[in-house]
Design a protein around this motif. Structure first.
Motif, short mmCIF file in Angstrom:
data_model
loop_
_atom_site.label_atom_id
_atom_site.label_comp_id
_atom_site.label_asym_id
_atom_site.label_seq_id
_atom_site.Cartn_x
_atom_site.Cartn_y
_atom_site.Cartn_z
N CYS A 31 0.84 -1.20 0.00
CA CYS A 31 0.00 0.00 0.00
C CYS A 31 0.87 1.25 0.00
N TYR A 32 1.89 1.30 0.84
CA TYR A 32 2.78 2.45 0.93
C TYR A 32 3.47 2.72 -0.41
N ASN A 39 2.46 2.02 -3.28
CA ASN A 39 1.49 2.41 -4.30
C ASN A 39 0.93 3.82 -4.09
N THR A 40 1.46 4.53 -3.09
CA THR A 40 1.03 5.91 -2.86
C THR A 40 2.23 6.83 -3.01
N ASP A 41 1.95 8.11 -3.05
CA ASP A 41 3.02 9.11 -3.09
C ASP A 41 3.13 9.85 -1.76
N LEU A 42 2.60 9.25 -0.70
CA LEU A 42 2.62 9.88 0.62
C LEU A 42 3.97 9.67 1.29
N PHE A 54 1.56 8.78 5.69
CA PHE A 54 1.02 7.44 5.46
C PHE A 54 0.64 6.77 6.78
N LEU A 109 -7.06 5.52 2.96
CA LEU A 109 -5.73 5.20 2.46
C LEU A 109 -5.82 4.21 1.31
N ILE A 130 -6.87 6.14 -1.72
CA ILE A 130 -5.73 6.89 -2.24
C ILE A 130 -4.82 5.97 -3.03
N GLU A 131 -4.59 4.78 -2.50
CA GLU A 131 -3.74 3.81 -3.18
C GLU A 131 -4.32 3.46 -4.55
N THR A 186 -4.03 6.43 -6.95
CA THR A 186 -2.65 6.67 -7.35
C THR A 186 -2.21 5.65 -8.40
#
Length: 121
Positions: free
Chosen positions: A25-26, A28-31, A36, A47, A50-51, A54
């Motif tokens: 998950c992390y 796959n995000t831009d956080l 995050f 979250l 968002i994933e 993104t």
């Protein structure tokens, strides 16, 4: 982010298998890590959304890039001014010329004029 970093930021203790979901998950995000982890604790459903968004945006970006290259290739193949113009509209004059040169395509007279105009600026 490592499992240890995640656990320190959230206070959670996870198995390696459970952390794999977090890591996926992390990635796959831009956080950033702190945002995050904060969101993981506060609203994991948001979250996940968002994933998903993104990942979709990244896929659309890649599709668009392929389409832009396809337009350049087809404009070159068929000497099609309308495809050339559409490619320029999508990626800009400089990027159009850069990609065309990178592919080893000959510059059309219009391309030469465009390059001359850009270099005079």
């Amino acid at each position: 982010m490592t499992q240890k970093e995640f656990e320190e930021r959230t206070g959670l203790k996870l198995t390696a298998d459970n952390y794999t979901e977090v890591e996926t998950c992390y990635m796959n995000t831009d956080l950033d890590k702190d945002a995050f982890c904060k969101l993981w604790m506060k609203n994991p459903a948001a979250l996940k959304e968002i994933e998903q968004k993104t990942v979709l945006v990244r896929e659309l970006y890649e599709e668009r890039k392929c389409l832009e290259n396809f337009l350049i290739e087809q404009a070159e193949k068929w000497s099609a001014l309308d495809l050339r113009e559409k490619a320029i509209t999508m990626i800009g004059e400089r990027e159009y010329l850069r990609r065309k040169l990178a592919k080893g395509y000959n510059l059309w007279e219009l391309d030469k004029e465009l390059l001359d105009e850009i270099l005079r600026k």
